[in-house]
Design a protein around this motif. Structure first.
Motif, PDB file in Angstrom:
ATOM      1  N   ALA A   1       2.314  17.973  10.503  1.00 50.19           N
ATOM      2  CA  ALA A   1       2.680  16.950  11.591  1.00 50.19           C
ATOM      3  C   ALA A   1       3.946  16.240  11.358  1.00 50.19           C
ATOM      4  CB  ALA A   1       1.730  15.961  11.710  1.00 50.19           C
ATOM      5  N   PHE A   2       4.292  16.528  10.005  1.00 47.18           N
ATOM      6  CA  PHE A   2       5.786  15.956   9.822  1.00 47.18           C
ATOM      7  C   PHE A   2       6.751  16.826   9.837  1.00 47.18           C
ATOM      8  CE2 PHE A   2       2.821  12.706   7.903  1.00 47.18           C
ATOM      9  CZ  PHE A   2       3.584  11.588   8.079  1.00 47.18           C
TER      10      PHE A   2
ATOM     11  N   ASP B   1      -0.181   3.995   9.835  1.00 47.56           N
ATOM     12  CA  ASP B   1      -0.529   3.970  11.116  1.00 47.56           C
ATOM     13  C   ASP B   1       0.145   2.619  11.907  1.00 47.56           C
ATOM     14  OD1 ASP B   1      -1.857   4.223  13.693  1.00 47.56           O
ATOM     15  OD2 ASP B   1      -3.082   2.619  13.017  1.00 47.56           O
ATOM     16  N   VAL B   2       0.031   1.571  10.955  1.00 46.95           N
ATOM     17  CA  VAL B   2       0.720   0.123  11.502  1.00 46.95           C
ATOM     18  C   VAL B   2       2.175   0.107  11.413  1.00 46.95           C
ATOM     19  CG1 VAL B   2       0.820  -2.337  11.061  1.00 46.95           C
ATOM     20  CG2 VAL B   2      -1.559  -1.115  10.766  1.00 46.95           C
ATOM     21  N   LEU B   3       2.676   0.738  10.243  1.00 48.39           N
ATOM     22  CA  LEU B   3       4.108   0.434  10.083  1.00 48.39           C
ATOM     23  C   LEU B   3       5.086   1.552  10.659  1.00 48.39           C
ATOM     24  CD1 LEU B   3       4.366  -0.457   6.047  1.00 48.39           C
ATOM     25  CD2 LEU B   3       4.167  -2.073   8.160  1.00 48.39           C
ATOM     26  N   SER B   4       4.194   2.755  11.186  1.00 47.28           N
ATOM     27  CA  SER B   4       4.936   3.606  11.852  1.00 47.28           C
ATOM     28  C   SER B   4       5.176   3.508  13.410  1.00 47.28           C
ATOM     29  CB  SER B   4       4.587   5.274  11.644  1.00 47.28           C
ATOM     30  OG  SER B   4       3.165   5.033  11.934  1.00 47.28           O
TER      31      SER B   4
ATOM     32  N   ASP C   1       0.885  -1.328   0.124  1.00 55.20           N
ATOM     33  CA  ASP C   1      -0.065   0.061   0.101  1.00 55.20           C
ATOM     34  C   ASP C   1       0.771   1.223  -0.019  1.00 55.20           C
ATOM     35  OD1 ASP C   1      -2.070  -1.480  -0.035  1.00 55.20           O
ATOM     36  OD2 ASP C   1      -2.520  -1.342   2.109  1.00 55.20           O
ATOM     37  N   LEU C   2       2.034   1.118   0.918  1.00 52.10           N
ATOM     38  CA  LEU C   2       2.886   2.361   0.759  1.00 52.10           C
ATOM     39  C   LEU C   2       3.866   2.082  -0.033  1.00 52.10           C
ATOM     40  CD1 LEU C   2       3.644   3.294   4.637  1.00 52.10           C
ATOM     41  CD2 LEU C   2       2.325   4.567   3.060  1.00 52.10           C
TER      42      LEU C   2
ATOM     43  N   LYS D   1       8.176   7.041   6.237  1.00 51.32           N
ATOM     44  CA  LYS D   1       7.637   8.226   6.395  1.00 51.32           C
ATOM     45  C   LYS D   1       7.689   9.249   5.162  1.00 51.32           C
ATOM     46  CE  LYS D   1       8.628  12.388   9.646  1.00 51.32           C
ATOM     47  NZ  LYS D   1       9.361  12.810  10.694  1.00 51.32           N
ATOM     48  N   LYS D   2       8.770   9.015   4.341  1.00 53.81           N
ATOM     49  CA  LYS D   2       9.030   9.562   3.347  1.00 53.81           C
ATOM     50  C   LYS D   2       7.920   9.082   2.205  1.00 53.81           C
ATOM     51  CE  LYS D   2      13.544  11.311   2.843  1.00 53.81           C
ATOM     52  NZ  LYS D   2      15.103  10.848   2.785  1.00 53.81           N
TER      53      LYS D   2
END
Ligand SMILES: [Zn+2]
Ligand SMILES: [Zn+2]
Length: 377
Positions: free
Chosen positions: A90-91, A52-55, A7-8, A20-21
Protein backbone atom coordinates in the motif's frame (compact mmCIF):
# COMPACT_ATOMS: atom_id res chain seq x y z
CA UNK A 1 -7.43 11.29 24.86
CA UNK A 2 -4.88 9.29 22.88
CA UNK A 3 -1.51 10.82 22.07
CA UNK A 4 -1.12 9.80 18.44
CA UNK A 5 2.10 11.75 17.95
CA UNK A 6 3.72 9.85 20.80
CA UNK A 7 2.32 6.54 19.52
CA UNK A 8 4.02 7.10 16.16
CA UNK A 9 7.06 8.73 17.72
CA UNK A 10 6.89 11.93 15.66
CA UNK A 11 6.92 15.63 16.58
CA UNK A 12 3.69 17.66 16.60
CA UNK A 13 4.87 19.56 13.54
CA UNK A 14 5.88 16.44 11.60
CA UNK A 15 5.25 16.53 7.87
CA UNK A 16 2.97 14.05 6.09
CA UNK A 17 6.09 12.36 4.76
CA UNK A 18 7.62 12.00 8.21
CA UNK A 19 4.37 10.52 9.52
CA UNK A 20 4.30 8.01 6.69
CA UNK A 21 7.93 7.05 7.28
CA UNK A 22 7.32 6.63 11.00
CA UNK A 23 4.39 4.32 10.34
CA UNK A 24 6.38 2.32 7.84
CA UNK A 25 9.18 1.89 10.37
CA UNK A 26 6.69 0.81 13.04
CA UNK A 27 4.93 -1.64 10.71
CA UNK A 28 8.22 -3.28 9.80
CA UNK A 29 8.89 -3.82 13.48
CA UNK A 30 5.45 -4.60 14.85
CA UNK A 31 3.35 -6.26 12.16
CA UNK A 32 2.07 -9.66 13.40
CA UNK A 33 3.58 -11.37 10.35
CA UNK A 34 6.98 -10.07 11.36
CA UNK A 35 6.63 -10.01 15.11
CA UNK A 36 4.09 -12.51 16.41
CA UNK A 37 3.01 -12.02 20.02
CA UNK A 38 0.21 -10.20 21.81
CA UNK A 39 2.33 -7.22 22.88
CA UNK A 40 3.54 -6.35 19.39
CA UNK A 41 0.04 -6.88 18.04
CA UNK A 42 -1.45 -4.42 20.54
CA UNK A 43 1.24 -1.88 19.68
CA UNK A 44 0.67 -2.40 15.98
CA UNK A 45 -3.04 -1.67 16.41
CA UNK A 46 -2.12 1.48 18.31
CA UNK A 47 0.26 2.85 15.68
CA UNK A 48 -2.18 1.93 12.92
CA UNK A 49 -4.90 3.90 14.64
CA UNK A 50 -2.52 6.82 15.13
CA UNK A 51 -1.60 6.67 11.46
CA UNK A 52 -5.26 6.58 10.44
CA UNK A 53 -5.85 9.88 12.25
CA UNK A 54 -2.61 11.68 11.44
CA UNK A 55 -2.55 10.73 7.76
CA UNK A 56 -6.03 12.12 7.13
CA UNK A 57 -5.95 15.92 6.82
CA UNK A 58 -9.41 16.46 8.28
CA UNK A 59 -9.12 13.97 11.14
CA UNK A 60 -5.73 15.44 11.98
CA UNK A 61 -7.08 18.99 12.06
CA UNK A 62 -9.93 17.99 14.36
CA UNK A 63 -7.57 16.03 16.56
CA UNK A 64 -5.16 18.97 16.82
CA UNK A 65 -8.13 21.09 18.01
CA UNK A 66 -8.90 18.58 20.71
CA UNK A 67 -11.36 16.14 19.12
CA UNK A 68 -10.22 12.52 19.22
CA UNK A 69 -12.31 10.40 16.85
CA UNK A 70 -11.41 7.24 18.81
CA UNK A 71 -11.52 8.67 22.33
CA UNK A 72 -12.39 5.91 24.78
CA UNK A 73 -12.64 3.29 22.06
CA UNK A 74 -9.29 1.65 22.83
CA UNK A 75 -7.06 0.32 20.11
CA UNK A 76 -9.36 -1.24 17.57
CA UNK A 77 -8.71 -3.67 14.78
CA UNK A 78 -6.86 -1.23 12.55
CA UNK A 79 -4.32 -2.84 10.36
CA UNK A 80 -5.61 -6.34 11.15
CA UNK A 81 -6.48 -8.64 8.35
CA UNK A 82 -3.82 -7.23 6.07
CA UNK A 83 -0.63 -9.13 5.72
CA UNK A 84 2.69 -7.42 6.13
CA UNK A 85 3.11 -7.53 2.33
CA UNK A 86 -0.26 -5.85 1.87
CA UNK A 87 0.67 -3.02 4.21
CA UNK A 88 4.04 -2.54 2.52
CA UNK A 89 2.46 -2.73 -0.94
CA UNK A 90 0.00 0.00 0.00
CA UNK A 91 2.92 2.33 0.66
CA UNK A 92 5.48 1.35 -1.90
CA UNK A 93 3.63 -0.39 -4.69
CA UNK A 94 3.15 -4.04 -5.48
CA UNK A 95 5.91 -6.39 -4.46
CA UNK A 96 7.52 -4.09 -1.88
CA UNK A 97 6.66 -6.36 1.01
CA UNK A 98 7.64 -9.59 -0.65
CA UNK A 99 11.00 -11.22 -0.53
CA UNK A 100 10.79 -12.07 -4.20
CA UNK A 101 9.16 -9.84 -6.75
CA UNK A 102 5.96 -10.61 -8.61
CA UNK A 103 5.78 -12.51 -11.85
CA UNK A 104 5.25 -16.19 -12.44
CA UNK A 105 7.21 -18.71 -10.44
CA UNK A 106 9.47 -21.21 -12.10
CA UNK A 107 8.21 -24.78 -12.32
CA UNK A 108 11.68 -25.82 -11.28
CA UNK A 109 12.77 -25.79 -7.65
CA UNK A 110 15.56 -27.25 -5.54
CA UNK A 111 14.77 -30.68 -4.14
CA UNK A 112 14.62 -31.57 -0.49
CA UNK A 113 17.36 -33.12 1.56
CA UNK A 114 16.92 -36.80 2.34
CA UNK A 115 17.92 -38.72 5.45
CA UNK A 116 18.68 -42.43 5.60
CA UNK A 117 19.96 -44.63 8.39
CA UNK A 118 22.97 -46.89 8.08
CA UNK A 119 23.55 -49.71 10.58
CA UNK A 120 27.19 -50.56 11.19
CA UNK A 121 29.16 -53.04 13.23
CA UNK A 122 31.63 -51.72 15.75
CA UNK A 123 34.51 -52.95 13.56
CA UNK A 124 33.31 -50.64 10.77
CA UNK A 125 33.39 -47.71 13.20
CA UNK A 126 36.90 -48.66 14.38
CA UNK A 127 38.47 -48.71 10.94
CA UNK A 128 35.94 -47.07 8.59
CA UNK A 129 34.30 -48.99 5.76
CA UNK A 130 32.84 -48.88 2.30
CA UNK A 131 29.14 -49.64 2.40
CA UNK A 132 26.43 -50.10 -0.17
CA UNK A 133 23.28 -48.21 0.55
CA UNK A 134 19.96 -48.46 -1.23
CA UNK A 135 18.13 -45.14 -1.38
CA UNK A 136 14.70 -44.30 -2.68
CA UNK A 137 14.55 -40.69 -3.91
CA UNK A 138 12.99 -38.58 -6.63
CA UNK A 139 15.02 -38.40 -9.85
CA UNK A 140 14.42 -36.47 -13.06
CA UNK A 141 11.79 -37.97 -15.40
CA UNK A 142 13.55 -39.36 -18.45
CA UNK A 143 10.37 -39.27 -20.57
CA UNK A 144 9.77 -35.50 -20.42
CA UNK A 145 13.21 -34.43 -19.10
CA UNK A 146 11.56 -32.48 -16.32
CA UNK A 147 9.16 -30.48 -18.48
CA UNK A 148 6.12 -32.40 -17.19
CA UNK A 149 4.50 -32.44 -20.62
CA UNK A 150 3.76 -35.47 -22.72
CA UNK A 151 6.25 -35.65 -25.61
CA UNK A 152 4.98 -33.59 -28.56
CA UNK A 153 2.75 -31.39 -26.41
CA UNK A 154 3.42 -28.13 -24.62
CA UNK A 155 2.01 -25.60 -22.21
CA UNK A 156 -0.42 -22.75 -22.67
CA UNK A 157 -0.90 -19.52 -20.76
CA UNK A 158 -3.11 -19.93 -17.69
CA UNK A 159 -6.44 -18.25 -18.38
CA UNK A 160 -7.20 -17.69 -14.68
CA UNK A 161 -4.22 -15.42 -14.05
CA UNK A 162 -3.36 -14.56 -17.67
CA UNK A 163 0.13 -15.91 -17.18
CA UNK A 164 1.14 -13.70 -14.26
CA UNK A 165 1.00 -16.53 -11.74
CA UNK A 166 -0.83 -14.31 -9.28
CA UNK A 167 -4.37 -13.18 -8.72
CA UNK A 168 -4.75 -9.56 -7.72
CA UNK A 169 -7.56 -8.33 -5.57
CA UNK A 170 -8.41 -4.79 -4.49
CA UNK A 171 -9.55 -4.31 -0.92
CA UNK A 172 -10.67 -1.08 0.68
CA UNK A 173 -9.09 -0.27 3.99
CA UNK A 174 -8.03 2.62 6.17
CA UNK A 175 -4.85 2.66 4.11
CA UNK A 176 -6.91 3.49 1.05
CA UNK A 177 -7.17 0.83 -1.60
CA UNK A 178 -4.90 -2.11 -0.92
CA UNK A 179 -3.91 -4.41 -3.71
CA UNK A 180 -3.47 -7.93 -2.43
CA UNK A 181 -1.96 -10.67 -4.49
CA UNK A 182 -2.05 -14.41 -3.97
CA UNK A 183 -0.58 -17.28 -5.96
CA UNK A 184 -2.80 -18.72 -8.70
CA UNK A 185 -4.00 -22.20 -7.76
CA UNK A 186 -4.87 -23.19 -11.31
CA UNK A 187 -1.24 -23.09 -12.49
CA UNK A 188 0.60 -23.37 -9.13
CA UNK A 189 1.73 -19.78 -9.72
CA UNK A 190 3.74 -20.72 -12.79
CA UNK A 191 1.49 -18.83 -15.25
CA UNK A 192 1.50 -21.83 -17.58
CA UNK A 193 -0.79 -24.83 -17.69
CA UNK A 194 0.37 -28.21 -18.97
CA UNK A 195 -1.92 -29.35 -21.75
CA UNK A 196 -1.25 -33.07 -21.44
CA UNK A 197 0.69 -34.16 -18.33
CA UNK A 198 3.52 -36.63 -18.92
CA UNK A 199 2.20 -40.16 -18.30
CA UNK A 200 5.40 -41.15 -16.55
CA UNK A 201 5.55 -38.42 -13.90
CA UNK A 202 2.01 -36.94 -14.04
CA UNK A 203 3.50 -33.53 -14.84
CA UNK A 204 5.82 -33.30 -11.82
CA UNK A 205 8.93 -33.69 -13.97
CA UNK A 206 10.40 -36.32 -11.64
CA UNK A 207 9.77 -39.90 -10.63
CA UNK A 208 10.76 -42.00 -7.64
CA UNK A 209 13.61 -44.35 -8.15
CA UNK A 210 15.61 -46.81 -6.12
CA UNK A 211 19.34 -46.89 -6.56
CA UNK A 212 22.37 -48.24 -4.79
CA UNK A 213 25.16 -45.95 -3.67
CA UNK A 214 28.57 -46.91 -2.42
CA UNK A 215 29.56 -44.68 0.44
CA UNK A 216 32.81 -44.34 2.28
CA UNK A 217 32.24 -44.34 6.03
CA UNK A 218 35.16 -42.66 7.78
CA UNK A 219 36.76 -44.36 10.77
CA UNK A 220 35.59 -43.03 14.12
CA UNK A 221 31.90 -42.54 13.40
CA UNK A 222 29.45 -43.19 16.21
CA UNK A 223 25.71 -43.52 16.55
CA UNK A 224 24.22 -40.19 15.48
CA UNK A 225 27.10 -39.17 13.19
CA UNK A 226 25.74 -37.78 9.92
CA UNK A 227 27.57 -38.11 6.63
CA UNK A 228 26.53 -35.54 4.03
CA UNK A 229 26.45 -36.53 0.35
CA UNK A 230 25.98 -33.34 -1.67
CA UNK A 231 23.42 -33.55 -4.47
CA UNK A 232 22.33 -37.13 -3.71
CA UNK A 233 19.00 -36.16 -2.14
CA UNK A 234 15.62 -35.57 -3.75
CA UNK A 235 15.57 -34.02 -7.21
CA UNK A 236 13.32 -30.94 -7.17
CA UNK A 237 10.05 -30.39 -9.06
CA UNK A 238 10.63 -29.91 -12.79
CA UNK A 239 13.96 -31.76 -12.54
CA UNK A 240 15.32 -28.99 -10.27
CA UNK A 241 18.71 -29.38 -8.57
CA UNK A 242 18.83 -32.23 -6.06
CA UNK A 243 19.04 -31.69 -2.31
CA UNK A 244 21.65 -33.42 -0.20
CA UNK A 245 21.55 -36.90 1.23
CA UNK A 246 22.34 -37.32 4.91
CA UNK A 247 23.36 -40.75 6.09
CA UNK A 248 22.88 -41.15 9.82
CA UNK A 249 25.03 -43.84 11.36
CA UNK A 250 23.77 -46.29 14.00
CA UNK A 251 26.47 -48.55 15.47
CA UNK A 252 25.12 -51.91 16.61
CA UNK A 253 25.73 -53.14 20.14
CA UNK A 254 28.83 -55.25 20.31
CA UNK A 255 28.90 -58.54 22.21
CA UNK A 256 32.30 -57.94 23.76
CA UNK A 257 33.03 -54.23 23.88
CA UNK A 258 31.30 -51.21 25.33
CA UNK A 259 32.33 -48.00 23.66
CA UNK A 260 33.07 -44.89 25.68
CA UNK A 261 34.18 -42.11 23.36
CA UNK A 262 36.96 -43.77 21.39
CA UNK A 263 37.89 -46.21 24.18
CA UNK A 264 36.55 -49.75 24.27
CA UNK A 265 35.86 -51.52 27.54
CA UNK A 266 35.70 -55.29 27.99
CA UNK A 267 35.45 -57.63 30.96
CA UNK A 268 37.85 -60.58 31.15
CA UNK A 269 36.98 -63.62 33.21
CA UNK A 270 40.10 -64.78 35.07
CA UNK A 271 39.94 -68.23 36.70
CA UNK A 272 40.66 -68.07 40.41
CA UNK A 273 43.80 -70.17 39.98
CA UNK A 274 45.13 -67.99 37.12
CA UNK A 275 44.47 -64.89 39.22
CA UNK A 276 46.56 -66.35 42.02
CA UNK A 277 49.35 -67.76 39.86
CA UNK A 278 49.44 -65.25 36.99
CA UNK A 279 48.96 -66.16 33.30
CA UNK A 280 49.26 -65.02 29.73
CA UNK A 281 45.83 -64.99 28.09
CA UNK A 282 45.06 -64.67 24.37
CA UNK A 283 42.64 -61.81 23.84
CA UNK A 284 40.94 -61.04 20.56
CA UNK A 285 40.93 -57.40 19.41
CA UNK A 286 39.91 -55.83 16.09
CA UNK A 287 43.60 -55.93 15.12
CA UNK A 288 44.04 -59.64 15.83
CA UNK A 289 44.91 -61.62 18.93
CA UNK A 290 46.86 -59.85 21.69
CA UNK A 291 48.64 -61.58 24.55
CA UNK A 292 47.20 -60.21 27.77
CA UNK A 293 49.55 -60.29 30.71
CA UNK A 294 47.45 -61.24 33.74
CA UNK A 295 49.76 -60.49 36.63
CA UNK A 296 50.09 -62.84 39.56
CA UNK A 297 47.67 -61.77 42.32
CA UNK A 298 45.38 -59.70 40.09
CA UNK A 299 42.14 -58.62 41.76
CA UNK A 300 38.65 -58.24 40.34
CA UNK A 301 38.22 -54.76 38.83
CA UNK A 302 41.87 -54.21 38.03
CA UNK A 303 42.49 -52.94 34.53
CA UNK A 304 44.79 -54.10 31.77
CA UNK A 305 45.43 -51.49 29.08
CA UNK A 306 45.87 -52.23 25.38
CA UNK A 307 47.04 -48.85 24.17
CA UNK A 308 45.98 -47.62 20.71
CA UNK A 309 43.74 -50.56 19.84
CA UNK A 310 40.44 -48.68 20.30
CA UNK A 311 38.41 -46.64 17.84
CA UNK A 312 40.23 -44.35 15.39
CA UNK A 313 39.66 -40.68 16.23
CA UNK A 314 37.21 -39.20 13.72
CA UNK A 315 39.11 -35.94 13.70
CA UNK A 316 42.85 -35.84 14.04
CA UNK A 317 44.95 -38.96 14.16
CA UNK A 318 45.52 -41.84 16.51
CA UNK A 319 43.21 -44.25 18.25
CA UNK A 320 41.60 -44.79 21.61
CA UNK A 321 42.54 -47.69 23.93
CA UNK A 322 41.09 -51.02 24.88
CA UNK A 323 40.59 -51.25 28.63
CA UNK A 324 40.18 -54.79 29.94
CA UNK A 325 38.59 -55.16 33.37
CA UNK A 326 39.57 -58.33 35.20
CA UNK A 327 36.85 -60.33 36.91
CA UNK A 328 38.07 -63.20 39.04
CA UNK A 329 35.77 -66.18 38.54
CA UNK A 330 35.04 -68.27 41.62
CA UNK A 331 34.38 -71.93 40.77
CA UNK A 332 30.79 -72.96 41.36
CA UNK A 333 31.08 -76.67 40.74
CA UNK A 334 33.79 -78.76 42.34
CA UNK A 335 34.58 -82.44 42.09
CA UNK A 336 35.32 -84.15 45.37
CA UNK A 337 39.02 -84.23 44.45
CA UNK A 338 39.07 -80.45 43.75
CA UNK A 339 37.21 -79.78 46.97
CA UNK A 340 39.75 -81.83 48.93
CA UNK A 341 42.59 -79.85 47.38
CA UNK A 342 40.93 -76.53 48.16
CA UNK A 343 40.31 -77.57 51.77
CA UNK A 344 43.97 -78.54 52.08
CA UNK A 345 44.93 -75.14 50.64
CA UNK A 346 42.60 -73.36 53.04
CA UNK A 347 44.18 -75.24 55.93
CA UNK A 348 47.70 -74.37 54.72
CA UNK A 349 46.71 -70.70 54.43
CA UNK A 350 44.94 -70.73 57.76
CA UNK A 351 41.74 -69.64 56.03
CA UNK A 352 39.38 -72.33 57.28
CA UNK A 353 37.63 -69.79 59.47
CA UNK A 354 37.89 -66.34 57.80
CA UNK A 355 37.76 -63.50 60.29
CA UNK A 356 35.54 -61.18 58.27
CA UNK A 357 38.13 -58.45 57.93
CA UNK A 358 36.97 -55.27 56.15
CA UNK A 359 38.97 -54.74 52.96
CA UNK A 360 40.74 -51.48 52.22
CA UNK A 361 40.39 -51.32 48.45
CA UNK A 362 43.00 -49.50 46.43
CA UNK A 363 42.04 -46.40 44.45
CA UNK A 364 40.76 -47.13 40.93
CA UNK A 365 39.82 -50.75 41.58
CA UNK A 366 36.25 -51.92 41.10
CA UNK A 367 35.60 -51.99 44.84
CA UNK A 368 37.30 -48.66 45.30
CA UNK A 369 34.88 -47.16 42.79
CA UNK A 370 31.94 -48.82 44.51
CA UNK A 371 33.05 -47.36 47.81
CA UNK A 372 33.43 -43.89 46.26
CA UNK A 373 29.96 -44.16 44.73
CA UNK A 374 28.46 -44.86 48.13
CA UNK A 375 30.48 -42.06 49.72
CA UNK A 376 29.12 -39.58 47.20
CA UNK A 377 25.51 -40.15 48.28
ZN1 LIG B 1 7.70 -36.85 -17.16
ZN1 LIG C 1 -2.65 -19.22 -13.27
Amino acid sequence: MNDYYADLGVARDATADEIKKAYRRAARKLHPDVNPGPEAEEQFKKVSQAYDVLSDAEKKRNYDMGADPYAGAGASGFGQGFSFSDVMDAFFGAGAGQAQGGGPRSRQARGQDALVRLDLDLADAVFGAEKELTVDTAVGCSTCHGAGTQPGTGTRTCDVCQGSGHIQQVQRSFLGQVMTSRPCVNCQATGQVIEAPCYECSGDGRVRSRRTLTIRVPAGVDTGTRIQLAGEGEVGPGNGPAGDLYVEVAVRRDQRFQRQGDDLHATLEVPMTAAALGATVPFETFDGVSELDVRRGIQSGEQILLRGLGVTHLRGSGRGDIIVHAMVATPTKLTSEQEDLLRQLAALRDEEKPTGQVANPTEGSLFGKLRDAFKAR
